[in-house]
Scaffold this motif. Structure first.
Motif, short mmCIF file in Angstrom:
data_model
loop_
_atom_site.label_atom_id
_atom_site.label_comp_id
_atom_site.label_asym_id
_atom_site.label_seq_id
_atom_site.Cartn_x
_atom_site.Cartn_y
_atom_site.Cartn_z
N TRP A 15 32.07 -6.41 62.28
CA TRP A 15 32.98 -5.26 62.30
C TRP A 15 32.75 -4.40 63.54
O TRP A 15 33.70 -3.90 64.15
N LEU A 16 31.49 -4.20 63.93
CA LEU A 16 31.17 -3.38 65.09
C LEU A 16 31.85 -3.90 66.35
O LEU A 16 32.32 -3.12 67.18
N VAL A 17 31.90 -5.22 66.50
CA VAL A 17 32.42 -5.81 67.73
C VAL A 17 33.93 -6.03 67.68
O VAL A 17 34.62 -5.85 68.67
N THR A 18 34.45 -6.39 66.49
CA THR A 18 35.88 -6.75 66.42
C THR A 18 36.75 -5.69 65.76
O THR A 18 37.95 -5.65 65.98
N GLY A 19 36.15 -4.86 64.90
CA GLY A 19 36.94 -3.87 64.17
C GLY A 19 37.50 -4.39 62.87
O GLY A 19 38.09 -3.65 62.10
N ILE A 20 37.34 -5.70 62.59
CA ILE A 20 37.82 -6.29 61.34
C ILE A 20 36.62 -6.80 60.54
O ILE A 20 35.50 -6.84 61.05
N THR A 21 36.86 -7.19 59.29
CA THR A 21 35.79 -7.67 58.44
C THR A 21 36.08 -9.10 57.97
O THR A 21 37.20 -9.59 58.08
N ASP A 22 35.04 -9.74 57.45
CA ASP A 22 35.14 -11.08 56.86
C ASP A 22 34.25 -11.03 55.62
O ASP A 22 33.20 -11.65 55.56
N VAL A 28 30.91 -7.06 56.39
CA VAL A 28 31.66 -5.92 55.86
C VAL A 28 31.56 -4.73 56.81
O VAL A 28 30.98 -4.83 57.88
N ALA A 29 32.13 -3.62 56.38
CA ALA A 29 32.08 -2.37 57.16
C ALA A 29 31.46 -1.28 56.30
O ALA A 29 31.42 -1.41 55.07
N PRO A 30 30.96 -0.21 56.91
CA PRO A 30 30.42 0.90 56.11
C PRO A 30 31.50 1.53 55.24
O PRO A 30 32.70 1.42 55.54
N ASP A 31 31.06 2.19 54.17
CA ASP A 31 32.02 2.79 53.23
C ASP A 31 32.91 3.84 53.88
O ASP A 31 34.02 4.09 53.40
N ASN A 32 32.45 4.47 54.96
CA ASN A 32 33.25 5.55 55.57
C ASN A 32 34.16 5.03 56.68
O ASN A 32 34.73 5.82 57.43
N ALA A 33 34.29 3.70 56.80
CA ALA A 33 35.19 3.11 57.81
C ALA A 33 36.43 2.56 57.12
O ALA A 33 36.32 1.82 56.15
N LEU A 40 37.70 -4.89 51.23
CA LEU A 40 36.51 -5.06 50.41
C LEU A 40 35.26 -4.57 51.16
O LEU A 40 35.01 -4.99 52.29
N TYR A 41 34.49 -3.68 50.55
CA TYR A 41 33.30 -3.11 51.18
C TYR A 41 32.00 -3.64 50.56
O TYR A 41 30.92 -3.33 51.03
#
Length: 273
Positions: A15-22, A28-33, A40-41
């Motif tokens: 997520w840090l590099v692409t902005g998307i999740t898998d 995943v991404a942090p809850d505040n993102a 899904l977090y």
């Protein structure tokens, strides 16, 4: 800084590099993102353990190879595979890699992977059930309701209250097309208003990423021959990332205006003299 954060939070690295999740694979991404297209977090303990064990082994590879990690040139040379002739040759690190592969620590990586895959099937059932009612907490909520019990939750966001915390994707309450889909993708060219056509013209001038592919789909969806807008020219190669030429945009706008004029004449036929 990104590398340091990714090593500290490997489950956020993608997520840090692409902005998307898998999310189903543990990325995943942090809850505040705010995420999209996935929402899904929920972290996967198995995936996090696998990432962290892999990071430990990766660092050990460089340390046991005697590579100076402070020397960027030496570090890059050590990690680079080469292809001098027909086949790829591994980097100088490969000897140390085979030594480490015989260690107990390395075999633990395989055990973690097996454990991760074992629980993965159960996770997928929760994320993507055959029916929403198959989720255990849904049944517990139904049982509580039948017994007259209620558990009010204060401060819930009414826009997302209908979603389950294990939903992989956004699930709209009902039809809610986006502004673009409402005014363009789901509207035939002949029915576009003057304001919508101007908005579309502006959008076409500012195409980004795969916007042009979306426009191609729009043409195909409404049965418009692409060559009417993008006539084929011998010896010319057209690249999508270049966007649209002004002449192509005007060609499309003129085409839509003709369709609108034709539809107007059909809707309001001239009276017989």
């Amino acid at each position: 800084m990104i590398e340091a954060l990714a090593r500290l939070f490997p489950h956020y690295a993608f997520w840090l590099v692409t902005g998307i999740t898998d999310a189903t694979n543990g990325h995943v991404a942090p809850d505040n993102a705010q995420t999209f297209p996935e929402r899904l977090y929920q972290q996967s303990d198995g995936a996090s353990q696998y990432f962290r064990k892999s990071l430990v082994l990766f660092r050990r590879l460089f340390e046991e190879s005697g590579v100076n990690l402070e020397d960027d040139h030496q570090r890059m040379y050590a990690a680079e595979r080469t292809r001098p002739l027909a086949h790829w040759h591994d980097s100088p690190l490969v000897d140390a890699a085979y030594r480490i592969s015989q260690s107990r620590e390395y075999s633990e990586l395989g055990e973690i992977w097996e454990s991760r895959e074992k629980y993965r099937a159960d996770d997928l059932k929760r994320i993507w059930p055959t029916s929403p009612d198959d989720r255990p907490w849904v049944q517990r909520a139904k049982d509580a309701k039948e017994q007259g019990l209620s558990f009010p939750i204060l401060g819930v966001d009414p826009r997302t209250a209908h979603q389950d915390h294990c939903d992989l994707y956004y699930v709209p309450r009902g039809p809610c097309p986006t502004r673009f889909a409402l005014s363009v993708l789901n509207t035939s060219p002949a029915e576009l208003t003057g304001e919508e056509l101007e908005r579309l013209r502006t959008w076409l001038k500012q195409l980004q990423d795969d916007d042009l592919s979306v426009f191609f789909q729009y043409l195909e969806h409404h049965g418009i021959d692409r060559e009417l807008i993008f006539p084929w020219e011998p010896g010319t190669i057209r690249f999508a990332w270049l966007g649209m030429a002004e002449s192509e945009i005007e060609r499309f706008v003129n085409y839509v205006q003709k369709l609108r004029s034709s539809r107007s004449r059909e809707t309001y036929p001239a009276r017989a003299g």
